[in-house]
Design an enzyme around this catalytic site. Structure first.
Site, PDB file in Angstrom:
ATOM      1  N   CYS A  79      -9.736  51.560  46.970  1.00 15.30           N
ATOM      2  CA  CYS A  79      -9.732  51.345  45.518  1.00 15.30           C
ATOM      3  C   CYS A  79      -9.722  52.694  44.797  1.00 15.30           C
ATOM      4  O   CYS A  79      -9.044  52.867  43.798  1.00 15.30           O
ATOM      5  CB  CYS A  79     -10.956  50.536  45.097  1.00 15.30           C
ATOM      6  SG  CYS A  79     -10.932  48.839  45.696  1.00 15.30           S
ATOM      7  N   ARG A 101      -3.903  72.136  41.561  1.00 15.30           N
ATOM      8  CA  ARG A 101      -3.610  71.507  42.855  1.00 15.30           C
ATOM      9  C   ARG A 101      -4.857  71.034  43.598  1.00 15.30           C
ATOM     10  O   ARG A 101      -4.773  70.687  44.779  1.00 15.30           O
ATOM     11  CB  ARG A 101      -2.847  72.491  43.743  1.00 15.30           C
ATOM     12  CG  ARG A 101      -1.526  72.948  43.130  1.00 15.30           C
ATOM     13  CD  ARG A 101      -0.796  73.892  44.058  1.00 15.30           C
ATOM     14  NE  ARG A 101       0.473  74.358  43.469  1.00 15.30           N
ATOM     15  CZ  ARG A 101       1.338  75.158  44.080  1.00 15.30           C
ATOM     16  NH1 ARG A 101       1.081  75.593  45.310  1.00 15.30           N
ATOM     17  NH2 ARG A 101       2.454  75.519  43.473  1.00 15.30           N
ATOM     18  N   TYR A 103     -14.956  38.887  37.503  1.00 15.61           N
ATOM     19  CA  TYR A 103     -14.807  37.630  38.227  1.00 15.61           C
ATOM     20  C   TYR A 103     -15.519  36.479  37.509  1.00 15.61           C
ATOM     21  O   TYR A 103     -16.589  36.655  36.915  1.00 15.61           O
ATOM     22  CB  TYR A 103     -15.356  37.791  39.649  1.00 15.61           C
ATOM     23  CG  TYR A 103     -14.549  38.792  40.448  1.00 15.61           C
ATOM     24  CD1 TYR A 103     -13.354  38.425  41.046  1.00 15.61           C
ATOM     25  CD2 TYR A 103     -14.970  40.116  40.564  1.00 15.61           C
ATOM     26  CE1 TYR A 103     -12.594  39.340  41.757  1.00 15.61           C
ATOM     27  CE2 TYR A 103     -14.224  41.038  41.277  1.00 15.61           C
ATOM     28  CZ  TYR A 103     -13.040  40.651  41.861  1.00 15.61           C
ATOM     29  OH  TYR A 103     -12.292  41.571  42.558  1.00 15.61           O
ATOM     30  N   ASP A 138     -13.610  46.582  39.480  1.00 15.60           N
ATOM     31  CA  ASP A 138     -14.543  45.491  39.233  1.00 15.60           C
ATOM     32  C   ASP A 138     -15.512  45.964  38.149  1.00 15.60           C
ATOM     33  O   ASP A 138     -16.425  46.736  38.405  1.00 15.60           O
ATOM     34  CB  ASP A 138     -15.286  45.159  40.529  1.00 15.60           C
ATOM     35  CG  ASP A 138     -16.406  44.149  40.354  1.00 15.60           C
ATOM     36  OD1 ASP A 138     -16.681  43.743  39.211  1.00 15.60           O
ATOM     37  OD2 ASP A 138     -17.018  43.770  41.374  1.00 15.60           O
ATOM     38  N   ASN A 166     -19.602  53.258  40.400  1.00 15.34           N
ATOM     39  CA  ASN A 166     -18.636  54.350  40.533  1.00 15.34           C
ATOM     40  C   ASN A 166     -18.874  55.448  39.499  1.00 15.34           C
ATOM     41  O   ASN A 166     -18.725  56.639  39.784  1.00 15.34           O
ATOM     42  CB  ASN A 166     -17.213  53.826  40.407  1.00 15.34           C
ATOM     43  CG  ASN A 166     -16.852  52.803  41.458  1.00 15.34           C
ATOM     44  OD1 ASN A 166     -16.066  51.898  41.212  1.00 15.34           O
ATOM     45  ND2 ASN A 166     -17.449  52.912  42.637  1.00 15.34           N
ATOM     46  N   ARG A 179      -7.381  52.184  41.584  1.00 12.20           N
ATOM     47  CA  ARG A 179      -6.340  51.160  41.492  1.00 12.20           C
ATOM     48  C   ARG A 179      -6.899  49.794  41.097  1.00 12.20           C
ATOM     49  O   ARG A 179      -6.241  49.014  40.394  1.00 12.20           O
ATOM     50  CB  ARG A 179      -5.593  51.039  42.823  1.00 12.20           C
ATOM     51  CG  ARG A 179      -6.422  50.481  43.952  1.00 12.20           C
ATOM     52  CD  ARG A 179      -5.610  50.000  45.147  1.00 12.20           C
ATOM     53  NE  ARG A 179      -6.497  49.402  46.138  1.00 12.20           N
ATOM     54  CZ  ARG A 179      -6.882  48.142  46.141  1.00 12.20           C
ATOM     55  NH1 ARG A 179      -6.450  47.315  45.211  1.00 12.20           N
ATOM     56  NH2 ARG A 179      -7.694  47.681  47.074  1.00 12.20           N
ATOM     57  N   HIS A 214     -10.656  44.229  35.948  1.00 12.39           N
ATOM     58  CA  HIS A 214     -10.941  42.798  36.038  1.00 12.39           C
ATOM     59  C   HIS A 214     -12.436  42.535  36.184  1.00 12.39           C
ATOM     60  O   HIS A 214     -13.207  43.421  36.535  1.00 12.39           O
ATOM     61  CB  HIS A 214     -10.201  42.177  37.233  1.00 12.39           C
ATOM     62  CG  HIS A 214     -10.461  42.904  38.516  1.00 12.39           C
ATOM     63  ND1 HIS A 214      -9.624  43.894  38.986  1.00 12.39           N
ATOM     64  CD2 HIS A 214     -11.467  42.808  39.425  1.00 12.39           C
ATOM     65  CE1 HIS A 214     -10.095  44.367  40.130  1.00 12.39           C
ATOM     66  NE2 HIS A 214     -11.210  43.723  40.407  1.00 12.39           N
TER      67      HIS A 214
END
Length: 222
Positions: free
Chosen positions: A55, A36, A118, A78, A86, A75, A116
């Protein structure tokens, strides 16, 4: 639905807010192997009012009593600018939590949602759309790291220039440059033995960090 209607009063148990970091640390001290130990950034009541919904949706801490692992669900990812940062920041966070709990840092498990990168804007983006099949074929046929530079030369030779004011929004060229580099040995971090909420930048030492020159691109949020 209710989430998109007029703002309503919400009952708050603690007027000072919720310190999720402190709660999860204290919870692990009481029951280390519980399933938990979660920290969440996604508040459905507030998401419609946010400029950018989080994000980094949530992460979970897990331990067998000796090793601490951390799993993040993100979610939107990049893959060129955001994800490498990250990886470093959440690996560091895993190390901080482990130190606070007297555990050995284990694995940072990264779960991607929307993945994704760019491709620029305007005519530059349309060129990638029209030549995506060719780009994929060239990437699949690479035999060595230097092959990425050959594709980079093809893109720079064939694609229209980025629009004025939109420079740096094409991340594909940065990715190709990055992939052409030979990975170096990973550095190691040392953290001062202090409570997590007293740590400052001077309490971190990065040993063996020997980076390549930076590759600059424009950050795009989504």
């Amino acid at each position: 639905g209710a989430f998109y209607g007029p703002k309503i009063d919400v009952h708050v148990k603690d007027s000072k807010g919720i310190n999720q970091f402190e709660s999860v640390i204290q919870g692990m001290k009481k029951n280390l192997t519980s399933a938990r130990h979660m920290v969440t950034a996604w508040n459905p009541q507030e998401v419609p009012e946010m400029a950018l919904p989080p994000c980094h949706t949530l992460f979970q801490l897990n331990s067998d009593g000796e090793i601490l692992n951390l799993q993040l669900y993100q979610r939107a990812c990049d893959m060129f600018l955001g994800v490498p940062f990250n990886i470093a920041s959440y690996s560091l966070l895993t190390t901080i939590f482990a130190q606070q709990l007297g555990l050995v840092p284990g694995e940072f498990v990264y779960t991607f949602g929307d993945v994704h990168f760019y491709c620029g804007a305007g005519e530059r983006a349309r060129w990638y759309q029209n030549n995506l099949k060719e780009l994929k074929s060239r990437v699949r046929n690479i035999n060595n790291l230097e092959g990425h530079l050959e594709i980079l030369e093809w893109v720079n030779r064939s694609a229209p220039s980025e629009d004025k004011g939109k420079e740096g929004m094409d991340h594909v060229t940065g990715i190709l440059e990055q992939l052409a580099r030979t990975p170096k040995p990973l550095p190691r971090v040392k953290i001062a033995d202090k409570p997590y909420n007293e740590l400052t930048i001077d309490d971190f030492v990065l040993e063996g960090y020997n980076p390549e020159p930076k590759i600059e691109r424009t950050l795009i949020v989504g």
